[in-house]
Design a protein around this motif. Structure first.
Motif, short mmCIF file in Angstrom:
data_model
loop_
_atom_site.label_atom_id
_atom_site.label_comp_id
_atom_site.label_asym_id
_atom_site.label_seq_id
_atom_site.Cartn_x
_atom_site.Cartn_y
_atom_site.Cartn_z
N TYR A 71 0.86 -1.18 0.00
CA TYR A 71 0.00 0.00 0.00
C TYR A 71 0.90 1.23 0.00
O TYR A 71 1.21 1.82 1.03
N ASP B 289 2.01 0.78 -5.38
CA ASP B 289 1.29 -0.49 -5.33
C ASP B 289 0.20 -0.43 -4.28
O ASP B 289 0.48 -0.17 -3.10
N GLN B 290 -1.05 -0.66 -4.67
CA GLN B 290 -2.15 -0.69 -3.69
C GLN B 290 -2.88 -2.04 -3.69
O GLN B 290 -4.09 -2.13 -3.51
N THR B 291 -2.11 -3.12 -3.88
CA THR B 291 -2.74 -4.44 -3.93
C THR B 291 -3.24 -4.90 -2.56
O THR B 291 -3.93 -5.92 -2.47
N GLU C 79 -5.49 -3.32 -1.00
CA GLU C 79 -6.83 -2.73 -0.87
C GLU C 79 -7.89 -3.73 -0.37
O GLU C 79 -8.66 -3.40 0.54
N ASP D 89 -4.71 8.21 5.06
CA ASP D 89 -5.83 7.29 4.88
C ASP D 89 -6.38 6.90 6.25
O ASP D 89 -5.67 6.27 7.05
N ILE E 293 -2.24 11.21 -7.06
CA ILE E 293 -3.13 10.07 -6.89
C ILE E 293 -3.41 9.33 -8.21
O ILE E 293 -3.35 8.09 -8.25
N PRO E 294 -3.69 10.03 -9.31
CA PRO E 294 -3.88 9.28 -10.57
C PRO E 294 -2.64 8.48 -10.97
O PRO E 294 -2.77 7.36 -11.49
N ARG F 22 -2.49 5.34 -8.81
CA ARG F 22 -3.50 4.34 -9.16
C ARG F 22 -3.29 3.73 -10.56
O ARG F 22 -4.07 2.90 -10.99
#
Length: 314
Positions: A186, A190-192, A194, A266, A302-303, A306
């Motif tokens: 995170y 990489d936000q895997t 989530e 977050d 942020i874009p 993601r």
């Protein structure tokens, strides 16, 4: 620094957690030695600083030197200072995969002795991917031993700390754990993690995020550190992070501040683990955590964060 509640434990912790792996001195992993004196001085500074959450493990250092050095600082202070939350982890003997119930009990016994404590606030089942889920949850296995130690009052709260997201989701489904750690999954790259974050929130399990800097790339940039998560980064990752670095520079914001605050901003993240290997890192990390980052920079970052493509992370 405003504290956050650590899930259903009721413990109050800082948004940054002090990681102490390097305090055990791992020159082959980190590229530098950490002396006994420096390690103890670092923990001494932590006890006087803005962060009240400290993370260690039975296996950090040669024969548990991280815990041993923390224990010396605790002894100097006359006991664990009020308000400090100290977490450790159970591990097999280094070089083995013995995660039996007996080994878990011995791991806890070793941690208590090194830290000079008679009970542990939070203990994680560390890297459960070393064995199968069936072995981990079998009668007489590590999970049963941890639950037994909790029932005895030796451990107050249980956590699980690992890599594979699917495996951590299985362990959360047992409803035995109050806290979960994910590392390198995170970040701005990489936000895997989530699905794990969402599941933990639904269960009121605290999500603790480790390694927000991806092993250094998100501190020094991809040209200085071409590895992400301890392996060579793909060209696509290098390009994305290079763009992030340029955007941060345009706003006079350190890339490291954006990387850290991507996690701390977050509300689903109870705390973010940042490794600290010398006393000055405490103030440096606090500065990054409190750096004023304009909303327009987040709108640009942020874009990019993601935008991970299929297969980009291997």
């Amino acid at each position: 620094m405003q504290k956050r509640t650590l899930g259903r434990t009721g413990l109050s912790v800082s948004p940054v957690c002090v990681g102490t792996s390097a305090l055990g001195s791992h020159p082959t992993q980190y590229g530098y030695e950490v002396s006994h004196e420096t390690a103890v001085a670092t923990i001494r500074r932590v006890f006087d600083g803005p962060f009240n959450f400290v993370d260690t493990s039975n296996e950090y250092g040669h024969g548990g030197d991280s815990e041993r050095r923390i224990g010396e600082a605790i002894k100097e202070a006359g006991g664990l200072p009020a308000g400090i939350v100290l977490a450790t982890k159970v591990d097999p003997v280094v070089g083995t995969t013995d995660f039996s119930g007996d080994r878990v009990r011995k791991s806890v016994e070793e941690s208590l002795e090194r830290l000079g404590l008679d009970r542990l606030q939070l203990v994680y089942f560390h890297d459960p991917e070393k064995i199968t889920f069936e072995e981990g949850t079998a009668p007489g296995g590590p999970l049963e031993a941890l639950i037994d130690l909790k029932n005895q009052g030796v451990i107050e709260h249980l956590g699980v700390a690992g890599g594979p997201i699917d495996l951590e989701l299985k362990y959360l489904a047992t409803d035995a754990f109050d806290v979960v750690i994910s590392h390198n999954r995170y970040t701005l790259v990489d936000q895997t993690a989530e699905p794990l974050i969402q599941d933990a929130a639904a269960r009121r399990v605290a999500f603790v995020n480790a390694a927000p800097f991806g092993g250094g790339m998100l501190v020094k940039g991809p040209d200085a550190v071409p590895n992400y998560c301890y392996r060579p980064a793909s060209p696509a990752i290098v390009e994305r992070v290079r763009k992030m670095e340029q955007l941060c520079k345009a706003h006079d914001v350190p890339l490291a501040a954006a990387a850290l605050q991507f996690s701390t901003r977050d509300p689903r993240v109870a705390s973010t683990i940042v490794g600290m290997s010398e006393p000055r890192r405490v103030a440096q990390t606090a500065e990054l955590a409190e750096w004023d980052i304009p909303a327009e920079l987040w709108d640009e970052l942020i874009p990019l964060a993601r935008a991970a493509g299929s297969g980009e992370l291997g």
